[in-house]
Design a protein around this motif. Sequence first.
Motif, short mmCIF file in Angstrom:
data_model
loop_
_atom_site.label_atom_id
_atom_site.label_comp_id
_atom_site.label_asym_id
_atom_site.label_seq_id
_atom_site.Cartn_x
_atom_site.Cartn_y
_atom_site.Cartn_z
N LEU A 83 1.22 -1.19 -0.01
CA LEU A 83 0.65 -0.19 -0.05
C LEU A 83 0.68 1.22 -0.05
O LEU A 83 0.10 2.39 -0.28
N ARG A 84 2.19 1.19 0.47
CA ARG A 84 3.11 2.54 0.45
C ARG A 84 4.41 2.32 -0.44
O ARG A 84 4.92 1.10 -0.42
N PRO A 85 4.46 2.68 -1.39
CA PRO A 85 5.64 2.58 -1.53
C PRO A 85 6.95 1.83 -0.30
O PRO A 85 7.62 2.69 0.23
N PRO A 86 8.28 1.37 -1.10
CA PRO A 86 8.14 1.03 -2.71
C PRO A 86 6.93 -0.56 -2.73
O PRO A 86 7.33 -1.72 -1.91
N TYR A 87 6.09 -0.58 -3.62
CA TYR A 87 4.60 -0.92 -3.67
C TYR A 87 4.97 -3.14 -3.80
O TYR A 87 4.83 -3.60 -3.00
N ARG A 108 6.20 -4.89 2.46
CA ARG A 108 5.58 -4.14 1.72
C ARG A 108 4.27 -5.10 1.83
O ARG A 108 3.74 -4.20 1.68
N ARG A 109 4.29 -6.01 1.71
CA ARG A 109 3.06 -6.57 0.88
C ARG A 109 2.03 -7.25 2.01
O ARG A 109 3.07 -8.05 3.44
N LEU A 110 0.87 -7.18 2.34
CA LEU A 110 0.21 -7.18 3.13
C LEU A 110 -1.51 -7.76 3.40
O LEU A 110 -1.62 -7.10 2.10
N PRO A 111 -2.44 -8.30 3.60
CA PRO A 111 -3.28 -8.62 3.07
C PRO A 111 -4.68 -7.20 2.76
O PRO A 111 -4.54 -6.67 3.76
#
Length: 115
Positions: A97-101, A106-109
């Motif tokens: 949801l935030r850079p770096p995408y 950074r990955r979350l449900p």
Amino acid sequence: MRRYTGMPLTVCRHLVWRVVGDPAAVAELLAPIVSIGKKRSAGHGHVLTWTVDEEPAANRWEFAHLYPDGRLGRTAPAACLHGRSGVRTGGEGRMGLRPPYMHRARRLPVVLPAR
């Protein structure tokens, strides 16, 4: 050699966005924007006026997340919809949801916007 390509064009008199923020600050942010969309340099998307109307009774969460018809309008963390039943979504996934995408950390449900 000049080429002319067709371009889809939608003519409209009004666009409506629902936002959360101070109305004076929103108006100040919009003031320098004279056109929106693609091909602005060719005169498309010219904005005649901006009007900012305040809705004091508005639900800030709804304005920040939902389309006016109640569908989810943006990608949101799954926890953001916890306890909110009846919101139509586009399903679930994992993404940043935030850079770096694209970074794994950074990955979350997330819950995806409805179509």
